[in-house]
Design a protein around this motif. Structure first.
Motif, PDB file in Angstrom:
ATOM      1  N   PHE A   1       9.336  25.997  -8.571  1.00  0.00           N
ATOM      2  CA  PHE A   1       8.663  25.507  -9.766  1.00  0.00           C
ATOM      3  C   PHE A   1       8.466  26.650 -10.753  1.00  0.00           C
ATOM      4  CE2 PHE A   1       5.629  26.585  -6.487  1.00  0.00           C
ATOM      5  CZ  PHE A   1       4.748  27.450  -7.130  1.00  0.00           C
ATOM      6  N   ASN A   2       8.137  26.307 -11.981  1.00  0.00           N
ATOM      7  CA  ASN A   2       7.801  27.315 -12.982  1.00  0.00           C
ATOM      8  C   ASN A   2       6.557  26.873 -13.747  1.00  0.00           C
ATOM      9  OD1 ASN A   2       8.648  25.416 -14.934  1.00  0.00           O
ATOM     10  ND2 ASN A   2      10.732  26.239 -14.948  1.00  0.00           N
ATOM     11  N   LYS A   3       6.130  27.693 -14.675  1.00  0.00           N
ATOM     12  CA  LYS A   3       4.883  27.411 -15.394  1.00  0.00           C
ATOM     13  C   LYS A   3       4.999  26.206 -16.325  1.00  0.00           C
ATOM     14  CE  LYS A   3       5.986  30.652 -19.125  1.00  0.00           C
ATOM     15  NZ  LYS A   3       5.547  31.870 -19.852  1.00  0.00           N
ATOM     16  N   ASN A   4       6.240  25.750 -16.591  1.00  0.00           N
ATOM     17  CA  ASN A   4       6.440  24.590 -17.470  1.00  0.00           C
ATOM     18  C   ASN A   4       6.441  23.270 -16.711  1.00  0.00           C
ATOM     19  OD1 ASN A   4       6.988  26.085 -20.049  1.00  0.00           O
ATOM     20  ND2 ASN A   4       8.657  26.919 -18.805  1.00  0.00           N
ATOM     21  N   GLN A   5       6.120  23.329 -15.421  1.00  0.00           N
ATOM     22  CA  GLN A   5       6.074  22.149 -14.547  1.00  0.00           C
ATOM     23  C   GLN A   5       7.459  21.567 -14.270  1.00  0.00           C
ATOM     24  OE1 GLN A   5       3.038  19.354 -16.093  1.00  0.00           O
ATOM     25  NE2 GLN A   5       1.725  20.077 -14.431  1.00  0.00           N
ATOM     26  N   ASP A   6       8.487  22.380 -14.445  1.00  0.00           N
ATOM     27  CA  ASP A   6       9.797  22.001 -13.917  1.00  0.00           C
ATOM     28  C   ASP A   6       9.744  22.295 -12.423  1.00  0.00           C
ATOM     29  OD1 ASP A   6      10.691  21.602 -16.576  1.00  0.00           O
ATOM     30  OD2 ASP A   6      11.062  23.753 -16.757  1.00  0.00           O
ATOM     31  N   VAL A   7      10.286  21.398 -11.624  1.00  0.00           N
ATOM     32  CA  VAL A   7      10.194  21.568 -10.174  1.00  0.00           C
ATOM     33  C   VAL A   7      11.522  21.256  -9.495  1.00  0.00           C
ATOM     34  CG1 VAL A   7       7.715  21.119  -9.964  1.00  0.00           C
ATOM     35  CG2 VAL A   7       9.319  19.213  -9.937  1.00  0.00           C
ATOM     36  N   VAL A   8      11.691  21.834  -8.332  1.00  0.00           N
ATOM     37  CA  VAL A   8      12.837  21.536  -7.476  1.00  0.00           C
ATOM     38  C   VAL A   8      12.298  21.060  -6.137  1.00  0.00           C
ATOM     39  CG1 VAL A   8      14.840  22.456  -6.248  1.00  0.00           C
ATOM     40  CG2 VAL A   8      14.353  23.213  -8.579  1.00  0.00           C
ATOM     41  N   HIS A   9      12.727  19.888  -5.713  1.00  0.00           N
ATOM     42  CA  HIS A   9      12.349  19.340  -4.418  1.00  0.00           C
ATOM     43  C   HIS A   9      13.533  19.502  -3.465  1.00  0.00           C
ATOM     44  CE1 HIS A   9       9.248  17.593  -6.894  1.00  0.00           C
ATOM     45  NE2 HIS A   9      10.147  16.890  -7.557  1.00  0.00           N
TER      46      HIS A   9
ATOM     47  N   VAL B   1      15.740  23.538 -16.401  1.00  0.00           N
ATOM     48  CA  VAL B   1      15.779  22.913 -15.078  1.00  0.00           C
ATOM     49  C   VAL B   1      16.982  23.404 -14.286  1.00  0.00           C
ATOM     50  CG1 VAL B   1      16.194  20.726 -13.890  1.00  0.00           C
ATOM     51  CG2 VAL B   1      14.478  20.849 -15.683  1.00  0.00           C
ATOM     52  N   ARG B   2      18.141  23.500 -14.946  1.00  0.00           N
ATOM     53  CA  ARG B   2      19.344  23.949 -14.240  1.00  0.00           C
ATOM     54  C   ARG B   2      19.253  25.428 -13.864  1.00  0.00           C
ATOM     55  NH1 ARG B   2      23.031  20.110 -13.804  1.00  0.00           N
ATOM     56  NH2 ARG B   2      22.924  18.319 -15.225  1.00  0.00           N
ATOM     57  N   ALA B   3      18.565  26.207 -14.685  1.00  0.00           N
ATOM     58  CA  ALA B   3      18.360  27.613 -14.336  1.00  0.00           C
ATOM     59  C   ALA B   3      17.481  27.726 -13.093  1.00  0.00           C
ATOM     60  CB  ALA B   3      17.718  28.348 -15.507  1.00  0.00           C
ATOM     61  N   LEU B   4      16.434  26.917 -13.027  1.00  0.00           N
ATOM     62  CA  LEU B   4      15.557  26.904 -11.857  1.00  0.00           C
ATOM     63  C   LEU B   4      16.322  26.432 -10.627  1.00  0.00           C
ATOM     64  CD1 LEU B   4      12.703  27.172 -10.626  1.00  0.00           C
ATOM     65  CD2 LEU B   4      12.264  24.822 -11.376  1.00  0.00           C
ATOM     66  N   LEU B   5      17.173  25.448 -10.814  1.00  0.00           N
ATOM     67  CA  LEU B   5      17.976  24.916  -9.716  1.00  0.00           C
ATOM     68  C   LEU B   5      18.936  25.980  -9.190  1.00  0.00           C
ATOM     69  CD1 LEU B   5      18.452  22.312  -8.112  1.00  0.00           C
ATOM     70  CD2 LEU B   5      20.128  21.632  -9.840  1.00  0.00           C
ATOM     71  N   ALA B   6      19.531  26.757 -10.099  1.00  0.00           N
ATOM     72  CA  ALA B   6      20.444  27.828  -9.684  1.00  0.00           C
ATOM     73  C   ALA B   6      19.707  28.898  -8.881  1.00  0.00           C
ATOM     74  CB  ALA B   6      21.101  28.448 -10.916  1.00  0.00           C
TER      75      ALA B   6
ATOM     76  N   GLU C   1      17.049  28.429  -7.001  1.00  0.00           N
ATOM     77  CA  GLU C   1      16.771  27.885  -5.675  1.00  0.00           C
ATOM     78  C   GLU C   1      18.027  27.802  -4.826  1.00  0.00           C
ATOM     79  OE1 GLU C   1      13.941  27.284  -4.091  1.00  0.00           O
ATOM     80  OE2 GLU C   1      13.045  28.216  -5.848  1.00  0.00           O
ATOM     81  N   ARG C   2      19.143  27.502  -5.455  1.00  0.00           N
ATOM     82  CA  ARG C   2      20.399  27.460  -4.699  1.00  0.00           C
ATOM     83  C   ARG C   2      20.700  28.828  -4.093  1.00  0.00           C
ATOM     84  NH1 ARG C   2      23.977  26.531  -8.685  1.00  0.00           N
ATOM     85  NH2 ARG C   2      24.354  28.764  -8.908  1.00  0.00           N
ATOM     86  N   THR C   3      20.518  29.877  -4.889  1.00  0.00           N
ATOM     87  CA  THR C   3      20.765  31.234  -4.399  1.00  0.00           C
ATOM     88  C   THR C   3      19.854  31.571  -3.222  1.00  0.00           C
ATOM     89  OG1 THR C   3      21.442  31.955  -6.609  1.00  0.00           O
ATOM     90  CG2 THR C   3      20.801  33.670  -5.032  1.00  0.00           C
ATOM     91  N   LYS C   4      18.578  31.221  -3.329  1.00  0.00           N
ATOM     92  CA  LYS C   4      17.622  31.500  -2.256  1.00  0.00           C
ATOM     93  C   LYS C   4      18.017  30.781  -0.967  1.00  0.00           C
ATOM     94  CE  LYS C   4      13.564  32.272  -5.213  1.00  0.00           C
ATOM     95  NZ  LYS C   4      12.213  31.776  -5.561  1.00  0.00           N
ATOM     96  N   HIS C   5      18.408  29.537  -1.087  1.00  0.00           N
ATOM     97  CA  HIS C   5      18.742  28.754   0.107  1.00  0.00           C
ATOM     98  C   HIS C   5      20.059  29.217   0.723  1.00  0.00           C
ATOM     99  CE1 HIS C   5      15.535  26.112  -1.302  1.00  0.00           C
ATOM    100  NE2 HIS C   5      15.575  25.507  -0.123  1.00  0.00           N
ATOM    101  N   GLN C   6      21.023  29.559  -0.112  1.00  0.00           N
ATOM    102  CA  GLN C   6      22.303  30.007   0.430  1.00  0.00           C
ATOM    103  C   GLN C   6      22.194  31.378   1.077  1.00  0.00           C
ATOM    104  OE1 GLN C   6      24.870  29.583  -3.034  1.00  0.00           O
ATOM    105  NE2 GLN C   6      25.610  27.598  -2.299  1.00  0.00           N
ATOM    106  N   ARG C   7      21.212  32.161   0.679  1.00  0.00           N
ATOM    107  CA  ARG C   7      20.992  33.457   1.304  1.00  0.00           C
ATOM    108  C   ARG C   7      20.510  33.278   2.748  1.00  0.00           C
ATOM    109  NH1 ARG C   7      17.262  35.635  -2.134  1.00  0.00           N
ATOM    110  NH2 ARG C   7      18.937  36.161  -3.581  1.00  0.00           N
ATOM    111  N   VAL C   8      19.714  32.229   2.966  1.00  0.00           N
ATOM    112  CA  VAL C   8      19.180  31.973   4.309  1.00  0.00           C
ATOM    113  C   VAL C   8      20.156  31.156   5.146  1.00  0.00           C
ATOM    114  CG1 VAL C   8      17.300  30.855   5.586  1.00  0.00           C
ATOM    115  CG2 VAL C   8      16.813  32.067   3.454  1.00  0.00           C
ATOM    116  N   LEU C   9      20.835  30.201   4.517  1.00  0.00           N
ATOM    117  CA  LEU C   9      21.753  29.308   5.233  1.00  0.00           C
ATOM    118  C   LEU C   9      23.088  29.240   4.494  1.00  0.00           C
ATOM    119  CD1 LEU C   9      19.067  26.576   5.892  1.00  0.00           C
ATOM    120  CD2 LEU C   9      20.355  27.714   7.712  1.00  0.00           C
TER     121      LEU C   9
END
Length: 235
Positions: A116-124, A144-149, A151-159
């Motif tokens: 999430f960010n301060k603008n209330q954009d969120v990724v579930h 939103v797409r920047a936030l999504l990117a 999160e994608r990087t964070k998740h791909q780093r772990v899995l």
């Protein structure tokens, strides 16, 4: 008037409450349900009247058949109208996508607002047979797409080996409308087995432990709507 917890309500109370809330958003729901019952009863009555039965037995079959057909048809229409009204009620509110995703059936794990960010954009995040599904929502497509990117990087780093799908919920180009979100997710290609899902969830705990938390509104789903989970599941 305070809303009751659906878990403490009987099935009849849940249906009555769902109808009440649906009628607030769709005043014609009573006409649709009543008209459909009559039409279904006529069709059912005709079909059962044609059965090879006569006398009192034939009359009983006809009446029972008419009532059953009418009830089934009326419940089908009511379910669809309630589903539409429920989505209309939450669309555009913060956390609406998370509310919709919570209607997924067993076998799916939904984690609201993992990013999430301060603008209330969120990724579930949804974990299920397709692997990891990241669903973003917000008011600015670029943000939103920047936030999504991120999160994608964070998740791909772990899995890094786990299939990951990105979805943006909304009504813009390339986005998935809220009423179609659940069905869109459930139709994704199955790529991981149940045993692998357990391992994915375990490894994601480490990632989630590093995060802050964003308290989503206790809406946008009225508590009574949670009682009609079956109506909102993807078909």
């Amino acid at each position: 008037m305070s809303q009751l917890d659906p878990s403490s309500m009987s099935r009849r109370q849940q249906i009555v409450e769902t109808y009440r809330m649906t009628r607030q958003a769709d005043p014609t729901v009573g006409l649709w349900v009543g008209g459909t019952f009559v039409l279904g009863a006529v069709v059912g009555g005709v079909l059962f009247w044609l059965l090879p039965a006569s006398g009192l037995l034939g009359i009983i079959f006809t009446v029972v058949g008419a009532v059953l057909f009418g009830i089934v048809a009326a419940l089908l229409i009511f379910s669809r109208r309630a589903q539409r009204a429920a989505y209309n009620r939450i669309e555009g509110q913060p956390g609406a996508a998370a509310a919709a995703l919570n209607m997924l059936r067993r076998g799916w794990t939904v984690s609201p607002a993992v990013g999430f960010n301060k603008n209330q954009d969120v990724v579930h995040r949804v974990v299920g047979p397709p692997g990891i599904v990241l669903v973003a929502e917000g008011t600015s497509p670029a943000r939103v797409r920047a936030l999504l990117a991120t999160e994608r990087t964070k998740h791909q780093r772990v899995l890094p080996e786990t299939p990951l799908t990105e979805i943006v919920a909304g009504n813009g180009e390339g986005e998935v409308p809220l009423p179609k979100l659940v069905s869109h997710v459930t139709r994704l290609k199955r790529q991981v087995k149940p045993a692998e899902i357990t391992d994915i969830l375990y490894r994601l705990k480490a990632l989630d432990a590093q995060r802050g938390t964003l308290p989503l509104p206790k809406g946008p789903v009225p508590t009574s709507m949670k009682g009609q989970r079956g109506n909102l599941r993807g078909r």
